[in-house]
Every structure is written in structure tokens, then in C-alpha cells.
Scaffold this active site. Structure first.
Site, PDB file in Angstrom:
ATOM      1  N   VAL A 232      -0.354  -9.560  -5.033  1.00 17.20           N
ATOM      2  CA  VAL A 232      -0.629  -8.840  -6.280  1.00 17.20           C
ATOM      3  C   VAL A 232       0.434  -9.187  -7.319  1.00 17.20           C
ATOM      4  O   VAL A 232       1.628  -9.041  -7.062  1.00 17.20           O
ATOM      5  CB  VAL A 232      -0.652  -7.311  -6.069  1.00 17.20           C
ATOM      6  CG1 VAL A 232      -0.937  -6.594  -7.381  1.00 17.20           C
ATOM      7  CG2 VAL A 232      -1.684  -6.925  -5.018  1.00 17.20           C
TER       8      VAL A 232
ATOM      9  N   ASP B  20     -11.366 -10.729  -8.799  1.00 20.50           N
ATOM     10  CA  ASP B  20      -9.969 -10.951  -8.424  1.00 20.50           C
ATOM     11  C   ASP B  20      -9.122  -9.720  -8.737  1.00 20.50           C
ATOM     12  O   ASP B  20      -8.325  -9.272  -7.901  1.00 20.50           O
ATOM     13  CB  ASP B  20      -9.422 -12.173  -9.169  1.00 20.50           C
ATOM     14  CG  ASP B  20      -7.940 -12.394  -8.926  1.00 20.50           C
ATOM     15  OD1 ASP B  20      -7.586 -12.939  -7.873  1.00 20.50           O
ATOM     16  OD2 ASP B  20      -7.134 -12.004  -9.796  1.00 20.50           O
TER      17      ASP B  20
ATOM     18  N   LYS C 202      -6.992  -6.957  -6.128  1.00 17.69           N
ATOM     19  CA  LYS C 202      -5.605  -6.518  -6.306  1.00 17.69           C
ATOM     20  C   LYS C 202      -5.517  -5.008  -6.493  1.00 17.69           C
ATOM     21  O   LYS C 202      -4.604  -4.351  -5.953  1.00 17.69           O
ATOM     22  CB  LYS C 202      -4.988  -7.249  -7.506  1.00 17.69           C
ATOM     23  CG  LYS C 202      -4.901  -8.756  -7.299  1.00 17.69           C
ATOM     24  CD  LYS C 202      -4.547  -9.481  -8.591  1.00 17.69           C
ATOM     25  CE  LYS C 202      -4.541 -10.983  -8.398  1.00 17.69           C
ATOM     26  NZ  LYS C 202      -4.325 -11.709  -9.671  1.00 17.69           N
TER      27      LYS C 202
ATOM     28  N   ILE D 234       5.946 -10.539  -9.656  1.00 14.70           N
ATOM     29  CA  ILE D 234       6.361  -9.171  -9.992  1.00 14.70           C
ATOM     30  C   ILE D 234       6.418  -8.345  -8.713  1.00 14.70           C
ATOM     31  O   ILE D 234       5.414  -8.223  -8.010  1.00 14.70           O
ATOM     32  CB  ILE D 234       5.372  -8.521 -10.985  1.00 14.70           C
ATOM     33  CG1 ILE D 234       5.201  -9.393 -12.225  1.00 14.70           C
ATOM     34  CG2 ILE D 234       5.841  -7.130 -11.370  1.00 14.70           C
ATOM     35  CD1 ILE D 234       4.116  -8.907 -13.176  1.00 14.70           C
TER      36      ILE D 234
END
Length: 436
Positions: free
Chosen positions: A134, A203, A207, A138
Site C-alpha cells: 500500500v 487497484d 489497497k 510511504i
């Protein structure tokens, strides 16, 4: 006294796989200092072993069949980077069956098969790391699972697909049509030749499934996510949104309410002065709302070789530290103890309350605005903002409104009635509005 290195079996030598090797080689000293032992790739799989790579493969055994690594190779941890679901699941489960920890960047695998994968890992007492699944580089998984462990997470929202964000940025800044912005994204490598998973929101939904699970302590439930893409966003809507003080972004949103959880992915109008509205290009961001910390945000590169490799290597560091620990001391995969992960009812979209944007192209007749506002009034829908554009050069007139916060079911009634008005020229355009 030298310490044996952590031996990594790398499944996949694509952009991210090469990035993992590059980061491990470049930062070898720093990583060793953090772990207490070297972390090295000893085996890797690639369909084409003769293909030139951008990193040194010296000392790495290259195999064509990733199962030879997952099920047989003498490694300490397996990193799955080949993507897909069916074969990737078999590889991951084969590694776990041997008692090997696994690191994966495969959001589709976890969203669809994660409950089974985590159950198998728990039985074997091994760690599954998935920070890279994900938002690329980050560290949002660790932020929720560890940094915010003292909070009750009430909501999260994120720009978690760089392709959609790039396309919407191009449409906003250059006035491009969707098809032209998509073509640019494909030319630059930001979108696949078949962009369906990105532009239709799949997509991002993968996530969001993962984020909601670790935020709310619920099983992974991809099928419950309401999914919409960006293909219906037009330059006209973007210009009107700007005139009203908003930007259009594609968001994954999860909220916890007294009635259950909201799980939704869709194009959203956001006030232009909000930080999330200012995140452009292929960058990602995730906003989190905790009862103790309040609102906080994470921002950065959501894709790319080195950025995603950064998250993979962070998981390898965790794996190295966890080896030898008792299963009960491992960080729970879904942030909550396994017997405390509980299903939450997921609200149907028509029960979700939000503000709404409605744009109608209409014939230039008297009484148009009065008829539209009368429908909204009859359904007890307040208007927060309104814009009316007079026709020019043979164009139709345009009416756009932003409503107060109302249940989606009531807004659906209003849209159906507006569509039936004789002066409405074409199908209406509608999006949800969030203020965060």
C-alpha cells in the site's frame, strides 16, 4: 565474531526486485547496523535469465522457476514480487509451509487471499510483511499498526493510486480530456497498456481493503468495497468544481460509524484549500483520523522501484529482528490479536451519507432552475452551492449544485427525478463531496 547474513530469496527481478537489490547493496552498512547482521539476496527468480539488469547480480543464484526458491532454496526469508493472485498465493503458502517468513508487495493477493495467508503464517509462527503493498514507500502500514496502536481509528482517506492522480492532475492543469491524459500516462510508464485496474478503481480498492482491515480490526473484505473509477470525470466537471472552490481527486475512503463501516473508492470533490487536494501527479497521500492523535497525514512516492523497495527492505529488517521470537511476540499482521479481529457490517452505498455534486446540461428554457430546486426541496435536500452557466454559441445551459450531507438513497431519488425532466439534454454527472 562474524554473524551469518539473513539470506533472501527474491521472487521477481522487475523494477521493484532490482530496487530491493540496489537498496540492500547501497545501504548495506546502515542495514547491518540496524539488524545486527547483513541482509543479502542469495537467490532470485526471473523468466529471462539472460536479460541485462541495472543492478549487479554477482553472488546471486538466478532460477527460472520461483517455486524452486519458495519451496526448496536454502534461504531465510522469501520476498514475493511477481504479482497476480493464484500462483503468487501458491508461492507464498509454499514458503510459509516451510516455516519461512514472507515479504510481499502484492496488494491484490492480500486483499483477495490475505485471510488465508495470515492464518497459515500464524499456524507456522512466521511473519508476513506487506508494507510495500500500500502506497509504495510511504510507511502507512506501520503507522497504523504500530505508531497509532493507542488510538481508535475513526476514519482514513487516501490518494492511493498514482495513475488516477496523474490523469486527474493533467485534466485539471492542462484541460486535457480523460483519453488524452491516459495516453500521456501510458507514454510515461505511469499506466499499463491495459489500465483497467487503475482507472476503474480496482487497484485502489485492493489497497483500501488492507488499510481498513488494520485500522478497524476487521477481516479483509474486498467484496464489500464499493468501487468506482475516474472514467466519467470530464473537463467540464473539473472546471465547474474549480469554480465552486473544489478539486476532484480519486480517493479510497473508510469510515467507522455506529451502524458499521463505510468502504468506498470513487472520484470525490474536495475543497481546494485542503492538503489532500494539493497532492498532484503520481504522488500518494493517506489521511488518518484517530481519537487521540486527531487528523494526521502521510505523503510521498506511492510507486517506483526504489520507493517500493524501501518498504520491502523495512519489512526485511522486521523479519530479521523477529527470527527466533515466539509467535505470541510477533506483531499481529492485521494490527489486532487474531482472536480479536471481528467482522464489521459494511454499509451499502445507498445508506452512506455525504454531500453530493450534481451537474446537468439543459435546454435554455425558462423555469429550469426552479424545477430542479423544487425537486431538491421536496426531498428535503439543502443546496450548499449552486452555479448556473448561460449558453454560448449554441451550447446548452449548465446547472451545477452541491448539496448538504444526505443519505445516498435520497440523492438517488433526486437524480432519477431530475433525469426525467423534459429539458435535461443528456445524462447527468454526479460525484460525492467530502470535506475532511
Amino acid at each position: 565474531m562474524s554473524v551469518a547474513p539473513l539470506r533472501v530469496g527474491l521472487l521477481g527481478l522487475g523494477t521493484v526486485g532490482q530496487g530491493v537489490i540496489r537498496v540492500l547493496q547501497r545501504n548495506a552498512d546502515e542495514i547491518t547496523r540496524r539488524v545486527g547482521r547483513p541482509v543479502v539476496v542469495t537467490h532470485a527468480s526471473a523468466r529471462d535469465t539472460s536479460k541485462a539488469r541495472e543492478v549487479s547480480l554477482e553472488g546471486i543464484t538466478i532460477l527460472t522457476d520461483p517455486m524452486d526458491i519458495a519451496a526448496k532454496a536454502d534461504v531465510d526469508v522469501v520476498v514475493e514480487l511477481i504479482g497476480g493472485t493464484t500462483y503468487a498465493r501458491d508461492l507464498v503458502l509454499a514458503a510459509i509451509a516451510r516455516g519461512k517468513p514472507v515479504v510481499t508487495a502484492n496488494k491484490a493477493l492480500l486483499a483477495l487471499e490475505g485471510n488465508a495467508v495470515f492464518s497459515a503464517a500464524r499456524e507456522k509462527g512466521v511473519l508476513v510483511g506487506f508494507e510495500a503493498a500500500v502506497a509504495g514507500g510511504i510507511p502507512v502500514i506501520k503507522a497504523i499498526r504500530e505508531g497509532l496502536a493507542g488510538n481508535r481509528i475513526e476514519a482514513l482517506a487516501g490518494i492511493i493510486n498514482g495513475t488516477c492522480n496523474y490523469i486527474l492532475t493533467q485534466m485539471t492543469e492542462k484541460g486535457q480530456a480523460f483519453a488524452d491524459a491516459l495516453a500521456d500516462a501510458q507514454r510515461l510508464g505511469y499506466a499499463e497498456a491495459d489500465p483497467t485496474f487503475d482507472v476503474e478503481g480496482v487497484d485502489a480498492a485492493h489497497k483500501l481493503t488492507i488499510l481498513a482491515s488494520i485500522a478497524f480490526g476487521m477481516p479483509l473484505n474486498f467484496d464489500a468495497v464499493a468501487v468506482e473509477g475516474i472514467t466519467k470525470v470530464t473537463p467540464q466537471d473539473i472546471k465547474i468544481a474549480q469554480a465552486l472552490g473544489y478539486r476532484i481527486k480519486h480517493l479510497g475512503i473508510a469510515k467507522r460509524t455506529d451502524s458499521g463501516a463505510e468502504l468506498r473508492v470513487h472520484a470525490t470533490l474536495i475543497p481546494e484549500d485542503k492538503l489532500i487536494a494539493k497532492v498532484d501527479g503520481v504522488l500518494n497521500t493517506v489521511l488518518l483520523q484517530g481519537d487521540a492523535v486527531g487528523q494526521m497525514g502521510l505523503y510521498g512516492r506511492g510507486a517506483g522501484g526504489d520507493a517500493t523497495a524501501s518498504a520491502v527492505v523495512a519489512d526485511l529488517v522486521d523479519v530479521a529482528r523477529s527470527i527466533g521470537a515466539e509467535a505470541r511476540h510477533l506483531v499481529p499482521a492485521l494490527a489486532f490479536q487474531p482472536d480479536a479481529v471481528r467482522a464489521l457490517p459494511v454499509l451499502p452505498l445507498d445508506q452512506v451519507a455525504s454531500a453530493h455534486y450534481l451537474r446537468i446540461n439543459v435546454a435554455d428554457e425558462t423555469g429550469v432552475l426552479k424545477a430542479i430546486t423544487a425537486i431538491l426541496a421536496e426531498l428535503d435536500i439543502s443546496i450548499e452551492a449552486i452555479l448556473q452557466k448561460e449558453p454560448r454559441g449554441g451550447e446548452d445551459a449548465t446547472v451545477a449544485v452541491i448539496t448538504s450531507v444526505i443519505p445516498e438513497s435520497r440523492f438517488n431519488q433526486a437524480v432519477a427525478r431530475v433525469r426525467s425532466l423534459p429539458f435535461v439534454r443528456e445524462d447527468v454527472s454526479r460525484f460525492r463531496v467530502e470535506h475532511f
